[in-house]
Scaffold this motif. Structure first.
Motif, mmCIF file in Angstrom:
data_model
loop_
_atom_site.group_PDB
_atom_site.id
_atom_site.type_symbol
_atom_site.label_atom_id
_atom_site.label_comp_id
_atom_site.label_asym_id
_atom_site.label_seq_id
_atom_site.Cartn_x
_atom_site.Cartn_y
_atom_site.Cartn_z
ATOM 1 N N ARG A 102 0.884 -1.177 0.000
ATOM 2 C CA ARG A 102 0.000 0.000 0.000
ATOM 3 C C ARG A 102 0.913 1.216 0.000
ATOM 4 N N MET A 103 1.158 1.709 -1.197
ATOM 5 C CA MET A 103 2.266 2.661 -1.367
ATOM 6 C C MET A 103 1.809 4.109 -1.453
ATOM 7 N N LEU A 104 2.691 4.950 -0.992
ATOM 8 C CA LEU A 104 2.520 6.386 -1.203
ATOM 9 C C LEU A 104 3.699 6.827 -2.062
ATOM 10 N N ASP A 105 3.407 7.273 -3.265
ATOM 11 C CA ASP A 105 4.469 7.709 -4.178
ATOM 12 C C ASP A 105 4.627 9.218 -4.048
ATOM 13 N N CYS A 106 5.812 9.640 -3.629
ATOM 14 C CA CYS A 106 6.030 11.066 -3.384
ATOM 15 C C CYS A 106 6.846 11.634 -4.533
ATOM 16 N N TRP A 107 6.370 12.702 -5.115
ATOM 17 C CA TRP A 107 7.085 13.312 -6.231
ATOM 18 C C TRP A 107 7.969 14.443 -5.697
ATOM 19 N N ASP A 108 8.685 14.135 -4.617
ATOM 20 C CA ASP A 108 9.551 15.108 -3.946
ATOM 21 C C ASP A 108 10.943 15.078 -4.578
ATOM 22 N N ASN A 109 11.515 16.248 -4.735
ATOM 23 C CA ASN A 109 12.863 16.358 -5.316
ATOM 24 C C ASN A 109 13.842 16.817 -4.246
ATOM 25 N N PRO A 110 15.116 16.379 -4.354
ATOM 26 C CA PRO A 110 16.089 16.760 -3.322
ATOM 27 C C PRO A 110 16.245 18.270 -3.123
ATOM 28 N N LEU A 343 -3.196 5.633 -8.176
ATOM 29 C CA LEU A 343 -4.157 6.719 -7.952
ATOM 30 C C LEU A 343 -3.368 7.997 -7.692
ATOM 31 N N GLN A 344 -4.047 9.120 -7.605
ATOM 32 C CA GLN A 344 -3.334 10.374 -7.317
ATOM 33 C C GLN A 344 -4.094 11.169 -6.258
ATOM 34 N N LEU A 345 -3.464 11.315 -5.095
ATOM 35 C CA LEU A 345 -4.064 12.138 -4.037
ATOM 36 C C LEU A 345 -3.780 13.612 -4.296
ATOM 37 N N THR A 367 -13.533 0.506 -8.700
ATOM 38 C CA THR A 367 -13.418 -0.886 -8.276
ATOM 39 C C THR A 367 -14.535 -1.723 -8.885
ATOM 40 N N GLY A 368 -15.662 -1.080 -9.202
ATOM 41 C CA GLY A 368 -16.770 -1.804 -9.809
ATOM 42 C C GLY A 368 -16.357 -2.461 -11.123
ATOM 43 N N ASP A 369 -15.500 -1.807 -11.894
ATOM 44 C CA ASP A 369 -15.092 -2.345 -13.190
ATOM 45 C C ASP A 369 -13.807 -3.141 -13.104
ATOM 46 N N LEU A 370 -13.147 -3.059 -11.980
ATOM 47 C CA LEU A 370 -11.813 -3.657 -11.853
ATOM 48 C C LEU A 370 -11.881 -4.833 -10.902
ATOM 49 N N PRO A 371 -11.801 -6.056 -11.410
ATOM 50 C CA PRO A 371 -11.798 -7.159 -10.448
ATOM 51 C C PRO A 371 -10.556 -7.006 -9.566
ATOM 52 N N PRO A 372 -10.685 -6.637 -8.306
ATOM 53 C CA PRO A 372 -9.503 -6.259 -7.536
ATOM 54 C C PRO A 372 -8.505 -7.399 -7.359
ATOM 55 N N GLU A 373 -8.964 -8.640 -7.542
ATOM 56 C CA GLU A 373 -8.018 -9.751 -7.338
ATOM 57 C C GLU A 373 -6.924 -9.781 -8.404
ATOM 58 N N LYS A 374 -7.107 -9.057 -9.505
ATOM 59 C CA LYS A 374 -6.062 -9.026 -10.548
ATOM 60 C C LYS A 374 -4.908 -8.113 -10.146
ATOM 61 N N VAL A 375 -5.090 -7.382 -9.088
ATOM 62 C CA VAL A 375 -4.130 -6.351 -8.741
ATOM 63 C C VAL A 375 -3.527 -6.696 -7.382
ATOM 64 N N VAL A 376 -2.195 -6.634 -7.270
ATOM 65 C CA VAL A 376 -1.576 -7.054 -6.008
ATOM 66 C C VAL A 376 -1.162 -5.866 -5.131
ATOM 67 N N ALA A 377 -1.137 -4.688 -5.719
ATOM 68 C CA ALA A 377 -0.643 -3.539 -4.957
ATOM 69 C C ALA A 377 -1.422 -2.299 -5.358
ATOM 70 N N VAL A 378 -1.336 -1.308 -4.527
ATOM 71 C CA VAL A 378 -1.978 -0.038 -4.857
ATOM 72 C C VAL A 378 -1.014 1.078 -4.467
ATOM 73 N N ALA A 379 -0.971 2.101 -5.303
ATOM 74 C CA ALA A 379 -0.067 3.226 -5.054
ATOM 75 C C ALA A 379 -0.859 4.512 -5.251
ATOM 76 N N ALA A 380 -0.503 5.534 -4.494
ATOM 77 C CA ALA A 380 -1.159 6.823 -4.727
ATOM 78 C C ALA A 380 -0.103 7.913 -4.666
ATOM 79 N N VAL A 381 -0.190 8.837 -5.603
ATOM 80 C CA VAL A 381 0.712 9.978 -5.588
ATOM 81 C C VAL A 381 0.319 10.847 -4.392
ATOM 82 N N SER A 382 1.317 11.152 -3.579
ATOM 83 C CA SER A 382 1.071 11.794 -2.284
ATOM 84 C C SER A 382 0.530 13.214 -2.405
ATOM 85 N N ASN A 383 -0.257 13.606 -1.419
ATOM 86 C CA ASN A 383 -0.681 15.016 -1.332
ATOM 87 C C ASN A 383 -0.062 15.697 -0.104
ATOM 88 N N LEU A 384 1.030 15.124 0.393
ATOM 89 C CA LEU A 384 1.649 15.670 1.605
ATOM 90 C C LEU A 384 2.706 16.725 1.299
#
Ligand code: GCV
Length: 614
Positions: A102-110, A343-345, A367-384
């Motif tokens: 269950r990932m949070l992808d951060c588009w943070d730069n150094p 996803l993108q927060l 999720t209604g159209d996406l059988p969730p069992e086909k997917v093993v992970a979820v990621a969202a672009v962070s809003n932090l």
């Protein structure tokens, strides 16, 4: 020292002390102070390593127990505290997350900037490398753990040269220190890497089949995992928006990903490979190329060719986080590939954390159209970000909270997540809490109406992606066109058109192929229609466009009025009021620009005689 904001956890003490080095330490600390504050006895923790991230809360001999794996007890502790704070019963039975990652992808730069960040600068980067305030990072760790997020990718997928240093020898001690700060919260780090990084080290190529390249990555992975033994993996954006990738060497994305996957595999690392590949230099005169088709065309033929530790991360829609897109057909076409839903927060196209936009209803519909069992992970672009409240708009925290809930259980009722967040964050009288909940629940529909309804994407200002510019992308690169003329708007993506609809399995193909069965919300995504096209409800298309824009602004005004009456604590009250004023300005601008745009093209008057500028 300033006090720190505690978002949806105001019932917990200010800070988790740094001597809490493990999840069980954090759980013990949170329970020992949180439970008495909430008027409850402190439960006993029992670790059962076999339960992994799962937990069970139960009573025995008059005592409450939390049983779980090392991370599970932490999640159980937060679940118990949350239930107490919300006045609900703790969850029953064994609770386990649906998605392992269950990932949070951060588009943070150094350098401290955050690509598409709307909450201030980076919480952990500044001046070229890591620089962070421990209390704030612990608070962030607590927020993430409280909703079960277990991986944080520290840097932008567009890997800036300085970020390449994160996995080089000089950068590893800092990476290790940051990993240690988040480890007690059950959060593992991930690093976004550049496919061409070996070329910084005297290797003349990044060809994935070149033994020197493969050897360089294997050696790098050894060094990285020596420094951070629980690193979750590498994330790669290749051959996308000018990032290097295997195409340069005539290699497939399976060949590229598998080479890196082999380097990280001995360390238990995952290789997360983004599927955001399209021709960003498309000429607008080229009507044959249809951007939403690109990911499927690249990846569906590779199904079954990726190594076991590769996860292909696919944006939820075929474009790029527009307010409304159908589910990406790539997610439905790769049964033999491990997939992550992206996803993108960060509200890049959905209001920049100025306009209110709660995302849970959108994800649930997906999720209604996406059988969730086909997917093993979820990621969202962070809003932090470094803003005091972490998310810019104080209410935008609902999306981080809601994302954690969704990642734990994609069937979660969006209304429940929103209600819970409102209840936990603010002690509002019943009627006011309901007003906040309703505003959040309706916020996406309102935003969609005053911006780009009916699946009409890309009407935003290029570059910033905030505010209207219906032809901003029209005569440009990027493959994002509405092709509006005096008679019609939209792109025909049926079998007779670009053929995009053929990428879907039969049931969805059938639904989208005809304007009669296509949901109104996606009508102009799939079809090119005349302005006088009569919709199911008897209105013409042009009238529906006008109506939506007028109604969207009216609804935003009503929402602003309802929210103005909330007795929120400061500074949230002022911050929310200021943003609402900006939202109304934005909404009116959208209404007027889009309505005038279509009126000028079509010559059609509004049947209700409302003001449309010339
Ligand atoms: C990180 C869109 C955004 C870019 C982003 C890209 C991506 O194009 O505008 O800022 O880059 O998506 O998801 O890689």
């Amino acid at each position: 020292m300033n006090s720190i904001r505690r978002t949806w956890l105001p019932y917990l003490p200010e800070d988790v002390p740094s001597h809490c080095e493990h999840c069980a330490d954090v759980a013990t600390f949170e329970l020992s102070l949180g439970c008495p504050r909430l008027g409850a006895a402190v439960p006993e923790l029992r670790i059962d390593p076999d339960m992994g991230e799962g937990y069970r809360i139960f009573s025995k001999d008059g005592k409450v127990l939390i049983l779980g794996g090392a991370r599970g007890v932490l999640y159980g502790a937060y679940a118990l505290l949350e239930a107490l704070a919300a006045g609900d019963a703790p969850p029953e039975g064994v609770q386990r997350p649906f998605y392992g990652m269950r990932m949070l992808d951060c588009w943070d730069n150094p350098d401290g900037s955050v690509e598409r960040g709307y909450s201030g600068r980076s919480l952990w980067f500044e001046g070229g490398g890591f620089r962070w305030e421990p209390r704030r990072i612990r608070q962030m760790g607590r927020m993430l753990a409280s909703v079960g997020i277990n991986v944080l990718c520290v840097n932008n997928v567009n890997v800036h040269p300085e970020a390449e240093g994160l996995i080089e020898d000089a950068g590893l001690p800092e990476l290790a220190r940051f990993a240690a700060a988040l480890r007690p919260f059950g959060v593992r780090l991930m690093v976004a890497v550049s496919f061409a990084q070996p070329m910084r080290h005297g290797i003349p190529t990044a060809d994935p089949l070149d033994p020197a390249v493969e050897g360089w990555w294997a050696g790098r992975a050894d060094a990285v995992w020596r420094a951070v033994p629980d690193l979750a993996g590498f994330l790669v954006k290749a051959d996308s928006e000018h990032n290097p990738g295997p195409f340069t060497y005539g290699r497939s994305h399976a060949e590229g990903a598998n080479m890196l996957a082999r380097a990280v595999a001995p360390h238990g690392g995952a290789l997360v490979w983004r599927a955001f590949v399209y021709n960003c230099a498309q000429d607008w005169r080229d009507a044959e190329t249809d951007r939403p088709m690109a990911a499927y065309q690249t990846y569906a033929p590779l199904d079954g060719q990726f190594d076991d530790n590769v996860i292909l991360q696919v944006k939820h829609g075929p474009f790029d986080f527009q307010v409304r897109e159908p589910v990406s057909p790539t997610l439905l076409a790769m049964p033999d590939t491990r997939l992550a839903l992206e996803l993108q927060l960060a509200q890049e196209y959905t209001g920049h954390q100025i306009d209110l936009y709660a995302m849970n209803p959108m994800w649930r519909a997906l999720t209604g159209d996406l059988p969730p069992e086909k997917v093993v992970a979820v990621a969202a672009v962070s809003n932090l970000g470094r803003d005091d409240n972490y998310t810019g708009h104080p209410f935008a925290a609902v999306n981080l909270y809601g994302y954690g809930r969704y990642a734990w259980n994609p069937q979660v009722d969006p209304e429940r997540a929103i209600r819970r967040w409102a209840r936990l964050s603010y002690a509002l009288p019943d009627g006011q809490e309901e007003a906040l909940v309703q505003a959040l629940l309706n916020s996406r529909a309102i935003y969609e109406k005053y911006t780009a309804p009916l699946g009409l994407c890309w009407m935003v200002k290029p570059g910033t992606h905030y505010g209207p510019d219906p032809w901003g992308y029209e005569f440009d690169l990027w493959g994002t066109y509405n092709r509006a003329d005096r008679d019609a708007v939209g792109i025909d993506r049926t079998a007779a058109g670009t053929g995009y609809v053929l990428q879907y399995p039969p049931a969805l193909r059938k639904r989208y192929e005809s304007p009669e069965t296509c949901p109104d919300a996606l009508l102009l995504f799939f079809h090119r229609l005349r302005y006088d096209y009569v919709m199911r409800d008897g209105r013409t298309l042009i009238q529906r466009i006008y109506d939506d824009h007028f109604e969207g602004v009216e609804a935003a005004e009503a929402m602003a009025e309802a929210l103005a009456g909330l007795d929120l604590p400061e500074p949230d009250k002022t911050e929310a009021r200021e943003r609402m004023a900006l939202q109304l300005k934005n909404a009116r601008e959208w209404r007027d620009v889009v309505n005038t745009f279509f009126r000028r093209l079509s010559g059609a008057d509004d049947a209700k005689g409302r003001l449309i500028y010339n």
